[in-house]
Design an enzyme around this catalytic site. Structure first.
Site, mmCIF file in Angstrom:
data_model
loop_
_atom_site.group_PDB
_atom_site.id
_atom_site.type_symbol
_atom_site.label_atom_id
_atom_site.label_comp_id
_atom_site.label_asym_id
_atom_site.label_seq_id
_atom_site.Cartn_x
_atom_site.Cartn_y
_atom_site.Cartn_z
ATOM 1 N N ASP A 100 0.821 -1.211 0.000
ATOM 2 C CA ASP A 100 0.000 0.000 0.000
ATOM 3 C C ASP A 100 0.856 1.262 0.000
ATOM 4 O O ASP A 100 1.450 1.605 1.022
ATOM 5 C CB ASP A 100 -0.906 -0.015 1.229
ATOM 6 C CG ASP A 100 -2.011 1.021 1.156
ATOM 7 O OD1 ASP A 100 -2.106 1.728 0.137
ATOM 8 O OD2 ASP A 100 -2.789 1.121 2.120
ATOM 9 N N ASP A 328 -1.806 5.455 -5.632
ATOM 10 C CA ASP A 328 -2.162 4.571 -4.529
ATOM 11 C C ASP A 328 -2.365 3.138 -5.008
ATOM 12 O O ASP A 328 -3.359 2.822 -5.659
ATOM 13 C CB ASP A 328 -3.440 5.089 -3.861
ATOM 14 C CG ASP A 328 -3.844 4.281 -2.646
ATOM 15 O OD1 ASP A 328 -3.057 3.427 -2.201
ATOM 16 O OD2 ASP A 328 -4.953 4.501 -2.135
#
Length: 446
Positions: A100, A328
């Site tokens: 992440d 992201d």
């Protein structure tokens, strides 16, 4: 059980020293374009698996906007609200975790953790859907507890993770960091994927989630304890020669996105150089964009960049974007300004349909996606049409498809947008944490 309230999370996530005014602070450094040479990463690990993920982050990002905040590892795949996974070893124990770039903490569920429903009612551990029983502190010869602290994240959809904090040896893709701080979850309300046991965050220290004291319900901004996430520690410990990491996320096949729970070898997470995939000579390097706090200082939280323009058939001058966009890996979809999403989705053949109560554009699974490109740092990067039709399952387990580019709200002061896996399938993103720069390199067709 009481847990940390969302308002506290938002306040801390967006400004730890002072209240965030949610203003975009543009870096004055110019973009450097074309033909950038980066070394191949000495460490890399494959990414694997397309698995369902919690929608908590997308909601959290919206709340932040509305609220006033080279080793190489293989990664796993992603579909709507799905994530890329990699293998991690902590204290000699092996797990799969979500990769992440949109958060900063590394955490694992701990052995014997308490699972809660979203209504805060105790339920069996299995209802949190972690991939294993969790990390066993007693079986690690290198674990050191961090006393009188707690790990604490809470989300807008009532998911939360709380627990203890410790230090241990962590290895990803051959890159080893000693005495790395991380969270051991002892209580969770979590909609897991049955495969991953935690997460490895790669964003900035400002987004970490450790606090003084042992009562998560008492956590507040003043109690926040910043620490170095995994790759920041690797650079500090000189475990890697070059201070940048790189991600290359492969798109999976439509059949596997729709039906598979595990799709191995879907790209790379690389440390110390560029991920080992074929690229073109089209590239640009741009500064990470920050946000202004009430003190006047600029804070960097995410890997946010300025998008100059979005182009598709019939697009207009309104397709410029003023607010920054976050790169992201933990969000599947692109979230763009309302007007862009509306114009773009109208150009699918047949046109996408907006379902208001789900805040989502749905498309025919056999639709033809319009051409689409994003201009960053003076370079245009095309998004393959295959990435714009994302398979998912409805509440009855029927196959449905949604647009890869969705409405992220109005393009106004205080907002920000997301370039998720739909965009990242088409570039290699290399993040330099010493210069706070990002190099985007176009991938060769695959």
């Amino acid at each position: 059980m009481a847990h940390w309230k969302l308002a506290t999370f938002l306040a801390i996530a967006v400004a730890y020293a002072s209240a965030l005014e949610v203003r975009h602070v543009r870096s004055s450094r110019a973009a450097v374009s074309s033909g950038i040479e980066l070394p191949v990463a000495p460490f890399s690990v494959p990414l694997t698996d397309k698995v369902p993920r919690s929608s908590a982050k997308k909601r959290m990002l919206r709340e932040l906007r509305a609220g006033a905040r080279s080793n190489v590892a293989v990664v796993a795949g992603a579909a709507d609200d799905e994530e890329y996974l990699t293998d991690i070893t902590i204290g000699g124990q092996d797990f799969k975790v979500v990769v992440d770039t949109g958060s900063s903490d590394t955490f694992l569920a701990g052995i014997g953790f308490q699972c809660f429903s979203l209504a805060d009612v105790p339920v069996p551990e299995a209802d949190c859907f972690f991939g294993t029983a969790g990390f066993d502190i007693s079986k690690s010869e290198t674990f050191v507890p961090f006393p009188d602290t707690n790990f604490n994240i809470s989300f807008a959809d009532a998911e939360f993770l709380t627990g203890s904090v410790g230090f241990d040896t962590i290895t990803v893709g051959g890159l080893t960091v000693t005495q790395q701080e991380f969270g051991v979850v002892t209580a969770a309300a979590w909609n897991g994927d049955t495969i991953s046991t935690g997460l490895m965050g790669l964003a900035f220290p400002t987004l970490t989630s450790v606090f003084n004291g042992t009562d998560p319900d008492a956590d507040e901004t003043a109690a926040h304890l910043l620490y170095n996430p995994f790759f920041f520690s690797a650079v500090q410990q000189k475990a890697v020669d070059a201070p940048f990491f790189s991600v290359a996320l492969n798109r999976g096949t439509f059949a596997k996105e729709a039906n598979s729970t595990l799709d191995p070898n879907l790209g790379f997470l690389a440390f110390g150089g560029i991920a080992p995939v074929a690229v073109t000579k089209t590239s640009t390097t741009v500064p990470v964009q920050g946000f202004a706090t009430s003190s006047g200082a600029s804070e960097i939280f995410f890997y946010a960049v300025d998008v100059e323009q979005v182009t598709f058939p019939g697009s207009t001058a309104k397709t410029t974007i003023n607010a920054p966009s976050i790169l992201d890996t933990g969000t599947t979809l692109n979230l763009v300004p309302t007007n862009i999403a509306k114009e773009f989705n109208a150009r699918f053949k047949p046109p996408a349909t907006f379902v208001e109560d789900e805040d989502t554009y749905f498309v025919d699974c056999n639709a033809i996606a319009p051409t689409f490109s994003i201009k960053i740092g003076g370079q245009e990067f095309a998004v393959d049409g295959r990435d714009q039709i994302v398979p998912s399952l409805d509440e009855n387990n029927n196959l449905v498809c949604i647009s890869g580019t969705q409405d992220g709200g109005p393009d106004e002061e205080g907002n920000f947008f997301v370039l998720g896996d739909v965009f990242l399938h088409n570039v290699v993103a290399t993040f330099d944490i010493s210069k706070n720069d990002i190099t985007l390199t176009e991938r060769a067709s695959y």
